[in-house]
Enzyme design. Sequence first.
Site, PDB file in Angstrom:
ATOM      1  N   LYS A  32      -4.371  52.951  14.613  1.00  0.00           N
ATOM      2  CA  LYS A  32      -5.381  52.805  13.562  1.00  0.00           C
ATOM      3  C   LYS A  32      -4.894  51.861  12.475  1.00  0.00           C
ATOM      4  CE  LYS A  32      -7.927  54.940   9.892  1.00  0.00           C
ATOM      5  NZ  LYS A  32      -7.956  55.983   8.906  1.00  0.00           N
ATOM      6  N   MET A  33      -3.665  52.033  12.034  1.00  0.00           N
ATOM      7  CA  MET A  33      -3.133  51.183  10.971  1.00  0.00           C
ATOM      8  C   MET A  33      -3.008  49.736  11.441  1.00  0.00           C
ATOM      9  SD  MET A  33      -2.265  50.855   7.878  1.00  0.00           S
ATOM     10  CE  MET A  33      -2.258  52.543   7.364  1.00  0.00           C
TER      11      MET A  33
END
Length: 98
Positions: A32-33
Site C-alpha cells: 500500500k505504501m
Amino acid sequence: MKKVTEVCLPEYDGEIPHSLNVLLSLPGIGPKMVYLVLNVAWNNSHRICVDTLVNHISNRLGWVAQPGGVKKTRSPEETRISLHKWLRKEEWDPINFW
C-alpha cells in the site's frame, strides 16, 4: 522510517527510489505504501492502494470476490486485484484519495 533512511541515504543519495521492486524491498514498507508513494511522488497510478481497512470495507460492501468465485477476498492483495478488474484504470488515482 529510520531504517528506510538508513538504506536510502547511502544507497540512493537520500532520494526515494522510483522502482516498485526497490521500494518493496525497503524495510517496513508494504505494498500500500509503495503504491501510494509511486502515485503521489511520481504521479504514477500504478495500482490501487489497499490496506486491511479497505479490504474489510470492500468485502462488506460486496465490491470484491476471490478470483472465479463469490467468496470474500482474504487479503488486501486479493482485494486490490479484484478492484483492478472492477474499476477502470482512470479511476485508480482518484480512488486512492478517498
